[in-house]
Design an enzyme around this catalytic site. Structure first.
Site, short mmCIF file in Angstrom:
data_model
loop_
_atom_site.label_atom_id
_atom_site.label_comp_id
_atom_site.label_asym_id
_atom_site.label_seq_id
_atom_site.Cartn_x
_atom_site.Cartn_y
_atom_site.Cartn_z
N TYR A 69 0.73 -0.63 -15.18
CA TYR A 69 1.45 -1.82 -14.55
C TYR A 69 3.05 -1.80 -15.10
O TYR A 69 2.98 -1.64 -16.43
CB TYR A 69 1.07 -3.11 -14.23
CG TYR A 69 0.42 -3.47 -13.01
CD1 TYR A 69 0.93 -3.29 -11.77
CD2 TYR A 69 -0.83 -3.44 -12.93
CE1 TYR A 69 0.31 -3.66 -10.61
CE2 TYR A 69 -1.66 -3.61 -11.95
CZ TYR A 69 -1.11 -3.65 -10.74
OH TYR A 69 -1.76 -3.89 -9.52
N ASP A 75 -2.47 -8.84 -21.45
CA ASP A 75 -1.73 -7.86 -21.93
C ASP A 75 -1.03 -7.83 -23.26
O ASP A 75 -0.40 -6.96 -23.50
CB ASP A 75 -0.67 -7.54 -20.72
CG ASP A 75 -1.14 -6.90 -19.40
OD1 ASP A 75 -2.37 -6.27 -19.81
OD2 ASP A 75 -0.84 -6.84 -18.39
#
Length: 777
Positions: free
Chosen positions: A483, A392
């Site tokens: 997320y 990420d």
């Protein structure tokens, strides 16, 4: 703005007073709680050497890079930028070398110079690459240079990443779009029959499907493959996957060489459109579990059809700083002091929040505590699920920071801080992205009752001591795609420090098949929750008193022992502690049954001759990556494959990973495993790399979103003989209660901290989402 939500804390304490009871404990302080009073100001000991580059610096760097005299031949990036252009991908703050910082913060050395980290996509070169540069010293002057940033990477090519492995941005998307649109237009009649939709191209008005694709798009930079999965466009498209995949080979910068590798649906692979059409016309392709287009079922809104819980119309309990803020802040230097703790904060585009120079009662514990990576690897038998590995940082944790909603993400009255990061020539400011607050820990720090309150206990009197537990929290949330990661650093009043991470948001789901149960459960009509790992890597550069530390492992072992006062037992099992230092740089996992203790120690001792140190205490869900030899995570995810790793501090190893590593699983730019080269770590400057996360056993309760309660992980750093006694004796927030011999009287010692009584005025923001600001240099 103050709303009408007003609470008055008043009235007697709970319980019944006995005859003759001293009721001093029921007295209240009156007046304002100070909930919205700002933190008291404090002046940082030094100018923050870890601070990010300023908006003025960023603008000056941008101008320098684009000056023709610099010779970089740059194009100003826009939506029309070609992948064969040279253009700036982003500017960020470069990590300041520890060797330059310590003489400054610990002595009279000069303040270390600032450098920027610049990534340029050089598609116009004969051999196109992505190249990292370092620009400095700052501010820009005649002394400022632009140099290749190579020294922090160990993969053999420095800051150079092959074109095929570089970030898949708008220009690369535009280059492969014509092929994708062509393939999908050829099968539009079939997709209409299967899914009630088609894709003719991103700009075509007839298009009513959207798509996503995975990483890695390359294995070693020599090739590039785009695996495209289609979905219905909506706010919750992550939960609306369609059983239709197009796989494209897209190497290099020449789109005329891009080709279709195949189409996948119904768990079948078709290498050509003709083969796919032939199977469909033969009745071999069906949509057994149609995906509903309606998105309301997956939105994070109240579902009236689920009914109402009694008294749920009342505001839930809140954590409020009743006595006013007990921490101090130097907002300019991002420096904080609280109950003996002190630390600096910094922010970068790629990694978000980092905390430096963490001291307790004037003694340094940790030099740097920072996020390094958040990896996610999926499982499945579909093209996307089977091959997906996310890093990420590839998308930038700092750039994906989210506005925090007061009273829900953070308590009412929390100190809300803005963050910023370079975006082109300007600097983007996101308000309320970090919050600082003190909160009750939900349990006493310590308590003990001596004797008994009942005469039958035989004591005739009893004493009770209770100490209140609280902690200062520094929190932020990054929304990376589907997320939301909530990062929390809790500085406890006993000198311990807890790091936790929680995940919420939409699953990256897969189409449901009857045969796919071993990869996750069915969670909706045509949606399967794909099992995956989340592994979040952190860096803790410990400096226990100084930079000469060791890593001690103390194991609880069972041995055979005999004792002369128990001759009848002969030899029997007994527990012993066996302590030893790790000799060389190592990756290691926590022992089963918690039978080992891991401590970073100093050679300096406490009053009892014990080495002073801090223990690393596993918390909830300390995991590492399940797969150790997947082709999609083979070498670029080495930092995710153990609970802990211990290395010597080097200026050349400031990061566990490279943000561009995800597309290089078999030829990484940064290979974490190369950190372990046999060097001694006894009495050296040490970094402990640790992993938090969760094996995400997906469930129907992940609809609409994964819940923070289950998807959480933590670790605690606690004093281990660092002090001569527990750090509670100097806390005034405590009570000492004594009973008389006749049990007819209680006396209370409040230590000068009476209970608070005050009006608490809570506020709601006009809007939960505040606009971004853009600041020119």
């Amino acid at each position: 703005m103050l709303s009408s939500l007003i609470f008055v804390l008043s009235g007697a304490a709970l319980g019944v007073a006995r005859p003759g009871q001293n009721v001093e404990n029921t007295k209240r302080q009156s007046g304002s709680c100070g909930t919205y009073e700002p933190a008291a100001a404090v002046k940082a000991p030094k100018t923050n050497p870890w601070a990010q580059i300023t908006p003025a610096d960023n603008a000056a760097i941008w101008d320098l890079l684009h000056d023709p005299a610099t010779g970089l031949n740059l194009t100003l990036p826009s939506f029309t930028t070609e992948q064969t252009d040279n253009y700036v991908a982003f500017i960020d703050t470069l990590h300041t070398n520890k060797s330059a910082v310590l003489p400054y913060v610990d002595g009279n050395g000069p303040q270390p110079p600032k450098y920027a980290r610049v990534v340029i996509f050089e598609g116009g070169k004969k051999v196109p690459v992505s190249q990292e540069y370092m620009v400095g010293p700052l501010p820009v002057s005649s002394n400022t240079t632009i140099q290749k940033l190579d020294y922090i990477f160990n993969g053999g090519k420095g800051g150079t990443v092959p074109f095929n492995a570089r970030f898949f941005d708008v220009s690369r998307d535009a280059a492969s779009e014509p092929l994708l649109a062509s393939v999908m237009t050829e099968v539009a009649d079939i997709t209409q029959k299967l899914f009630g939709g088609a894709y003719y191209g991103a700009e075509d008005e007839r298009t009513d499907l959207t798509f996503t694709f995975d990483t890695p798009v390359s294995l070693d930079g020599s090739q590039a493959v785009r695996i495209v999965m289609f979905r219905y466009p909506s706010e919750v498209e992550f939960l609306q996957p369609l059983d239709f995949y197009v796989i494209l080979d897209i190497p290099g910068t020449d789109p005329s060489k891009y080709t279709l590798r195949g189409i996948v649906t119904n768990e079948k692979f078709f290498p050509t459109v003709a083969k796919f059409r032939e199977a469909f016309e033969a009745g071999q392709i069906v949509n057994e579990f149609p995906q509903p287009r309606d998105a309301e079922w997956a939105q994070l809104t109240r579902k009236k059809e689920m009914g109402t819980r009694t008294l749920e119309d009342r505001l839930a309990p809140q954590s409020i700083e009743l006595g006013g803020k007990r921490y101090k802040l130097d907002a300019e230097q991002n420096y904080v002091e609280y109950m003996g703790w002190s630390f600096y904060m910094s922010w970068t585009r790629q990694l978000g929040l980092a905390i430096y120079d963490i001291k307790f009662k004037g003694e340094r514990i940790i030099y740097e505590l920072s996020l390094q990576e958040a990896a996610a690897q999926y499982a499945g038998n579909t093209p996307k699920a089977a091959s997906t590995v996310y890093h990420d940082t590839h998308y930038g944790f700092g750039a994906q920071s989210a506005v925090l909603l007061e009273g829900f993400d953070c308590p009412f009255g929390a100190t809300m801080l803005n963050v910023s990061y370079p975006e082109g020539r300007a600097t983007t400011v996101k308000p309320q992205a970090v919050c600082i607050f003190e909160a009750d820990s939900g349990f006493p720090l310590a308590r003990h009752r001596t004797g008994g309150f009942e005469p039958s206990d035989g004591y005739g009197f009893s004493n009770l001591g209770v100490v209140k537990a609280s902690a200062l929290h520094v929190r932020h949330v990054a929304t990376v795609g589907n997320y939301d990661y909530l990062f929390d650093f809790a500085f406890n009043v006993d000198g311990s420090l807890e790091v936790s991470v929680r995940a919420s948001g939409y699953l990256q789901a897969s189409p449901y098949y009857k045969t796919q149960g071993r990869f996750g459960p069915r969670i909706h009509n045509s949606t399967q929750g794909s099992y995956h790992d989340h592994v979040v890597t952190f860096k803790a550069d410990f400096d226990i008193l100084d930079t000469k530390n060791s890593f001690q492992v103390t194991s609880l072992q069972t041995v055979q022992q005999s004792q002369p006062w128990f001759p009848e037992l002969g030899s029997f099992d007994q527990m012993e502690l066996h302590a030893s230092n790790l000799k060389t740089e190592s990756q290691l996992n926590f022992d089963p049954n918690g039978q080992s203790m891991y401590t970073v120690t100093s050679d300096k001792t406490n009053a009892w001759g014990e080495k002073r140190g801090y223990r690393i205490v596993p918390g909830h869900s300390n995991i590492h990556l399940t797969s150790s030899n997947s082709p999609f995570s083979r070498k670029q995810s080495e930092m995710s494959k153990s609970h802990l790793a211990v290395t010597r501090v080097k200026d050349t190893e400031p990061y566990a990973n490279s943000w561009q590593n995800v597309n290089l699983p078999q030829a990484p730019q940064q290979d974490f495993s190369k950190f372990f080269d046999g060097e001694s770590i006894e009495n050296e400057d040490l970094t402990v790399w640790f992993n938090l996360g969760m094996h995400h056993f997906t469930r129907s309760e992940d609809i609409p979103v994964t819940l923070f309660t289950e998807a959480s992980s933590s670790i605690l750093f606690a004093p281990q003989n660092f002090f001569d006694r527990a750090q509670e004796g100097d806390l005034q927030n405590r009570r000492w209660v004594e009973t008389g011999e006749n049990m007819d009287e209680l006396s209370w010692e409040t230590y000068g901290v009476p209970l608070a009584g005050c009006d608490v005025r809570l506020r709601e923001p006009v809007s939960g989402i505040l606009p971004w600001e853009s600041v020119e240099g």
